[in-house]
Design an enzyme around this catalytic site. Structure first.
Site, PDB file in Angstrom:
ATOM      1  N   VAL A 292       0.852  -1.183   0.000  1.00 42.07           N
ATOM      2  CA  VAL A 292       0.000   0.000   0.000  1.00 42.07           C
ATOM      3  C   VAL A 292       0.895   1.243   0.000  1.00 42.07           C
ATOM      4  O   VAL A 292       1.957   1.247   0.620  1.00 42.07           O
ATOM      5  CB  VAL A 292      -0.889   0.037   1.274  1.00 42.07           C
ATOM      6  CG1 VAL A 292      -1.777   1.261   1.294  1.00 42.07           C
ATOM      7  CG2 VAL A 292      -1.691  -1.233   1.419  1.00 42.07           C
ATOM      8  N   CYS A 293       0.438   2.295  -0.694  1.00 44.68           N
ATOM      9  CA  CYS A 293       1.099   3.597  -0.616  1.00 44.68           C
ATOM     10  C   CYS A 293       0.024   4.672  -0.760  1.00 44.68           C
ATOM     11  O   CYS A 293      -1.158   4.392  -0.563  1.00 44.68           O
ATOM     12  CB  CYS A 293       2.195   3.745  -1.676  1.00 44.68           C
ATOM     13  SG  CYS A 293       1.588   3.839  -3.365  1.00 44.68           S
ATOM     14  N   ARG A 294       0.397   5.864  -1.108  1.00 47.90           N
ATOM     15  CA  ARG A 294      -0.565   6.956  -1.238  1.00 47.90           C
ATOM     16  C   ARG A 294      -1.504   6.731  -2.409  1.00 47.90           C
ATOM     17  O   ARG A 294      -2.712   6.828  -2.271  1.00 47.90           O
ATOM     18  CB  ARG A 294       0.188   8.281  -1.398  1.00 47.90           C
ATOM     19  CG  ARG A 294      -0.717   9.484  -1.608  1.00 47.90           C
ATOM     20  CD  ARG A 294       0.100  10.760  -1.838  1.00 47.90           C
ATOM     21  NE  ARG A 294      -0.770  11.850  -2.194  1.00 47.90           N
ATOM     22  CZ  ARG A 294      -1.130  12.147  -3.441  1.00 47.90           C
ATOM     23  NH1 ARG A 294      -0.668  11.431  -4.451  1.00 47.90           N
ATOM     24  NH2 ARG A 294      -1.938  13.156  -3.674  1.00 47.90           N
TER      25      ARG A 294
END
Length: 195
Positions: free
Chosen positions: A76-78
Site C-alpha cells: 500500500v502507498c498513497r
C-alpha cells in the site's frame, strides 16, 4: 493463504492488483499488509490501514529478505505507484503472492473505508477543500474564489486540469504540484456538506 490473491487482477510484472472494495470485503488476517510510504505519510492526513507494517520503499528490498517467499503480501502507498514499484521488486526477489492496492490510501479514503490516523481537529468538507484550493490558487495565480460548494468529481476534474496544464502565471511549479497533491489528499478524506 488469502482468497484475495485468487480474485485479484494479474499484472504483467508478476504481481496482482487489488481494488479497495475487494480488500474491504475480505478479512485482513491472513495478509501481510506493508505500507511503503514514509513515516510522516503513514501517520499523516491519509492515515494507514489497521495492522499495516511501515516499510518505506527505499528499504523494502532489504527488509523483505527475511519474509517467506510464499506469503500473501499486500503493498500500500498513497496512490498505488510506489507500492507497484515495491511489488515489482518483490516479484523479482521470487515472491509468489504479491499484491498492490490500486489507488492506495487515496482510493481507500475516498471510498470512506476505515483508517488509523491521528485525531484531526475536523475532517474538512468538500467546500472547505475548495476554499483551501482556491485561496492557495489565488496566492499562486491571482484566481478568484468560487461561491458554491462543488462535488468531489468537480474538484477532481479541476485538479486534473490544473495538473495537466498549470496556469502560465505559476512562478514555483514544484510548489504548485505539492499544492495539488495536498489538495488531492484532503479531497480523498473530505466529507460532503449536510444539506
Amino acid at each position: 493463504m488469502s482468497s484475495l490473491f485468487d480474485v485479484s487482477t494479474p499484472h504483467a510484472s508478476g504481481y496482482r492488483e487489488v481494488d479497495v472494495r475487494q480488500l474491504a470485503a475480505l478479512p485482513l488476517a491472513p495478509l501481510s499488509l506493508v505500507d511503503v510510504r514514509e513515516p510522516a505519510e503513514f501517520d499523516g492526513l491519509l492515515g494507514h490501514l489497521e495492522g499495516a507494517q511501515l516499510v518505506p520503499l527505499a528499504v523494502v528490498r532489504n527488509v523483505a529478505t527475511g519474509w517467506p517467499r510464499d506469503a500473501d503480501v499486500l503493498l500500500v502507498c498513497r496512490s498505488g505507484a510506489r507500492s507497484a514499484k515495491a511489488a515489482v521488486q518483490l516479484a523479482e526477489l521470487g515472491f509468489t503472492r504479491v499484491m498492490n492496492l490500486c489507488g492506495g490510501m487515496l482510493a481507500w479514503n475516498t471510498a470512506g473505508l476505515p483508517v488509523v490516523r491521528p485525531p484531526l481537529l475536523a475532517v474538512p468538507t468538500l467546500g472547505q477543500v475548495l476554499d483551501n484550493l482556491l485561496a492557495s490558487l489565488h496566492r499562486a495565480v491571482a484566481a478568484e474564489p468560487a461561491s458554491s460548494a462543488p462535488s468531489r468529481e468537480a474538484l477532481t476534474a479541476l485538479l486534473d486540469a490544473l495538473q495537466a496544464a498549470p496556469p502560465p502565471a505559476v512562478r514555483d511549479l514544484s510548489g504548485f504540484e505539492r499544492l495539488l497533491r495536498d489538495c488531492r489528499d484532503l479531497l480523498s478524506i473530505a466529507r460532503t456538506e449536510a444539506r
